[in-house]
Enzyme design. Structure first.
Site, PDB file in Angstrom:
ATOM      1  N   ARG A  61     -49.358 -16.189 -71.716  1.00 29.25           N
ATOM      2  CA  ARG A  61     -48.284 -16.456 -70.751  1.00 29.25           C
ATOM      3  C   ARG A  61     -47.789 -17.901 -70.893  1.00 29.25           C
ATOM      4  O   ARG A  61     -46.672 -18.229 -70.508  1.00 29.25           O
ATOM      5  CB  ARG A  61     -48.750 -16.177 -69.312  1.00 29.25           C
ATOM      6  CG  ARG A  61     -47.696 -16.502 -68.257  1.00 29.25           C
ATOM      7  CD  ARG A  61     -47.895 -15.725 -66.948  1.00 29.25           C
ATOM      8  NE  ARG A  61     -49.236 -15.838 -66.420  1.00 29.25           N
ATOM      9  CZ  ARG A  61     -49.723 -16.889 -65.739  1.00 29.25           C
ATOM     10  NH1 ARG A  61     -48.953 -17.934 -65.509  1.00 29.25           N
ATOM     11  NH2 ARG A  61     -50.960 -16.888 -65.295  1.00 29.25           N
ATOM     12  N   TYR A 114     -21.752 -14.007 -66.238  1.00 25.80           N
ATOM     13  CA  TYR A 114     -22.336 -12.675 -66.328  1.00 25.80           C
ATOM     14  C   TYR A 114     -22.759 -12.222 -64.913  1.00 25.80           C
ATOM     15  O   TYR A 114     -23.275 -13.023 -64.130  1.00 25.80           O
ATOM     16  CB  TYR A 114     -23.523 -12.730 -67.303  1.00 25.80           C
ATOM     17  CG  TYR A 114     -24.409 -11.525 -67.223  1.00 25.80           C
ATOM     18  CD1 TYR A 114     -23.861 -10.248 -67.235  1.00 25.80           C
ATOM     19  CD2 TYR A 114     -25.778 -11.660 -67.114  1.00 25.80           C
ATOM     20  CE1 TYR A 114     -24.672  -9.141 -67.147  1.00 25.80           C
ATOM     21  CE2 TYR A 114     -26.596 -10.551 -67.031  1.00 25.80           C
ATOM     22  CZ  TYR A 114     -26.037  -9.294 -67.036  1.00 25.80           C
ATOM     23  OH  TYR A 114     -26.833  -8.195 -66.931  1.00 25.80           O
ATOM     24  N   ASP A 186     -24.639 -21.270 -71.385  1.00 25.28           N
ATOM     25  CA  ASP A 186     -25.070 -19.968 -71.900  1.00 25.28           C
ATOM     26  C   ASP A 186     -24.316 -19.733 -73.217  1.00 25.28           C
ATOM     27  O   ASP A 186     -23.103 -19.535 -73.215  1.00 25.28           O
ATOM     28  CB  ASP A 186     -24.743 -18.881 -70.864  1.00 25.28           C
ATOM     29  CG  ASP A 186     -25.215 -17.497 -71.323  1.00 25.28           C
ATOM     30  OD1 ASP A 186     -25.374 -17.279 -72.546  1.00 25.28           O
ATOM     31  OD2 ASP A 186     -25.395 -16.628 -70.448  1.00 25.28           O
ATOM     32  N   LYS A 211     -29.066 -10.088 -77.668  1.00 22.76           N
ATOM     33  CA  LYS A 211     -27.758  -9.826 -78.247  1.00 22.76           C
ATOM     34  C   LYS A 211     -27.767 -10.186 -79.744  1.00 22.76           C
ATOM     35  O   LYS A 211     -28.512  -9.611 -80.495  1.00 22.76           O
ATOM     36  CB  LYS A 211     -26.700 -10.579 -77.440  1.00 22.76           C
ATOM     37  CG  LYS A 211     -26.879 -10.429 -75.903  1.00 22.76           C
ATOM     38  CD  LYS A 211     -26.660  -9.038 -75.420  1.00 22.76           C
ATOM     39  CE  LYS A 211     -27.027  -8.675 -73.989  1.00 22.76           C
ATOM     40  NZ  LYS A 211     -27.378  -9.599 -72.987  1.00 22.76           N
TER      41      LYS A 211
HETATM   42  N1  MET Z   1     -25.847  -9.128 -70.239  1.00 21.00           N
HETATM   43  C1  MET Z   1     -25.509  -7.823 -70.746  1.00 21.00           C
HETATM   44  C2  MET Z   1     -24.015  -7.640 -70.878  1.00 21.00           C
HETATM   45  O1  MET Z   1     -23.228  -8.514 -70.545  1.00 21.00           O
HETATM   46  C3  MET Z   1     -26.176  -6.746 -69.960  1.00 21.00           C
HETATM   47  C4  MET Z   1     -25.691  -6.053 -68.965  1.00 21.00           C
HETATM   48  S1  MET Z   1     -25.747  -5.256 -67.521  1.00 21.00           S
HETATM   49  C5  MET Z   1     -27.342  -4.967 -66.983  1.00 21.00           C
HETATM   50  O2  MET Z   1     -23.619  -6.620 -71.356  1.00 21.00           O
END
Ligand code: MET
Length: 397
Positions: A61, A114, A186, A211
């Site tokens: 952790r 987001y 971000d 991503k």
């Molecule tokens: N951050 C991601 C997006 O913008 C995931 C999405 S929704 C739970 O698609």
């Protein structure tokens, strides 16, 4: 790992920074340390590690050798002193913000975030009295005017999810620092291949590694990079105690992913340019938002700050019903949230990624129209992506 001072190329770094040649077997790739804990050679050493007097592993952790290789690689790629890995992008954002603020402090944000980041800020406000505002960062006068004595953090997405607005990082960094605040960026949409916010004044960069960094849609993970003193503090306080840690298997997969990051980002950028051109000329598409547009009003800033325009496009069709038809009609593109992977993904921010944002904030402050559709352009042949969108747009009456 090798010394990297002389290596300039991002491509070279992304392949060689995770070089584990000190390993006994000479394994080319990073060993996967699937362990929760580490055996101390004796009680004194165990105590000294806990006291921070001796280096060495304690518990996964806090740190794990496989995860540590990724942390160092991400720091190297972003040009940071240090990196810290998390179980998700939101884990990274939560830990960084909680480490920087206390009740009564203020966070100034770009006018688009987001949805779950907005949700986190709302929770911090309602439960702990942390204030936040969204401000249009196209206008630096507004940013300056929105700063308060209690502003400790300026938090920016650029390009913004999902509106793709671009923010001048150096200008915002200067205002933040003049007001005694830190700039957190971000960088998920860009990755360090396309944009390195620390070189434009940011103090901390956060990522959803789910991503482009992972790049294959098979994991959930997050990363923060910045100054070593801040991240050490985070490792031994917020991260440790919140426990949003990255699993070693995820770190291993991301290390594999970043070896091809430059190639993938180049192709994402090329494909998105072609798809955006197609959308621009389509009679059923009313608006296209894409940083790679030839006549983009922030062209100079984009050239200065970004190596490429990325793989994300947002666009509108005339009606909400039309957007629904489009999303239900794609065959190659997949109807799913998330982004930055080989498969083209399409989703509806107002009802999906940004559904948690109250409708008035979403429309009036963030500029997310109800009919906005977000496209993460994948690595398929661009003509196939375009043909798929063409047949789906044709279904709109
Ligand atoms: N951050 C991601 C997006 O913008 C995931 C999405 S929704 C739970 O698609």
């Amino acid at each position: 790992a090798r010394e990297f001072q002389e290596i300039q190329g991002f491509e070279t770094k992304s392949i060689h920074t995770a070089d584990p040649r000190s390993e006994v077997f000479g394994s080319l790739t990073v060993p996967l340390y699937m362990t929760s804990t580490y055996v101390f050679p004796n009680a004194e050493t165990g105590g000294a590690r806990f006291a921070g007097e001796e280096p060495g592993m304690i518990y996964s952790r806090i740190a794990n050798p496989t995860v540590e290789v990724l942390e160092k690689a991400m720091a190297e790629l972003e040009g940071a002193e240090a990196g810290l890995a998390f179980g998700s992008g939101m884990g990274a954002i939560s830990a960084v913000l909680i480490a920087m603020i206390k009740s009564g402090d203020h966070i100034l944000c770009s006018d688009g975030l987001y949805g779950c980041t907005y949700g986190l800020l709302t929770m911090l406000k309602e439960k702990f009295g942390v204030q936040f505002d969204l401000v249009d960062m196209a206008d630096m006068e507004r940013v300056r005017a929105a700063m308060r004595p209690e502003t400790k953090v300026v938090y920016v997405e650029t390009p913004i999810n999902p509106t793709l607005k671009v923010v001048d990082l150096q200008a915002v960094a200067d205002i933040a620092h003049a007001g005694g605040a830190q700039l957190v960026v971000d960088n998920t949409f860009m990755t360090p291949y396309l944009q390195q916010p620390l070189q434009h004044g940011a103090d901390v960069v956060v990522h959803s590694a789910t991503k482009y960094l992972g790049g294959h849609g098979d994991l959930i993970a997050g990363v923060a990079v910045g100054r070593k003193a801040f991240l050490d503090e985070l490792r031994f306080s917020t991260l440790k105690d919140i426990g949003a840690v990255m699993a070693p298997m995820e770190a291993w997969l991301i290390l594999r992913g970043i070896k091809t990051l430059s190639l993938r980002m180049e192709r994402h950028c090329e494909n998105a340019k072609k798809v955006a051109e197609f959308l621009h000329q389509h009679p059923k598409v009313t608006n296209v938002y894409f940083p790679g547009d030839e006549n983009h009003p922030q062209k100079d800033l984009i050239a200065r700050q970004m190596r490429g325009s990325g793989g994300m496009i947002a666009f509108e069709v005339e009606t909400l019903e039309g957007g629904r038809t489009l999303m239900n009609s794609v065959r190659l593109a997949q109807l799913a949230v998330s982004l930055g992977e080989a498969t083209t993904l399409i989703q509806h921010p107002a009802s999906m990624t940004h559904a948690v944002v109250p409708a008035d904030v979403r429309r009036d402050e963030m500029g997310i129209a109800d009919g906005l559709v977000r496209l993460s352009v994948g690595l398929e042949h661009p003509q196939d992506i375009i043909a798929d969108l063409e047949q789906a747009l044709a279904k709109i009456s």
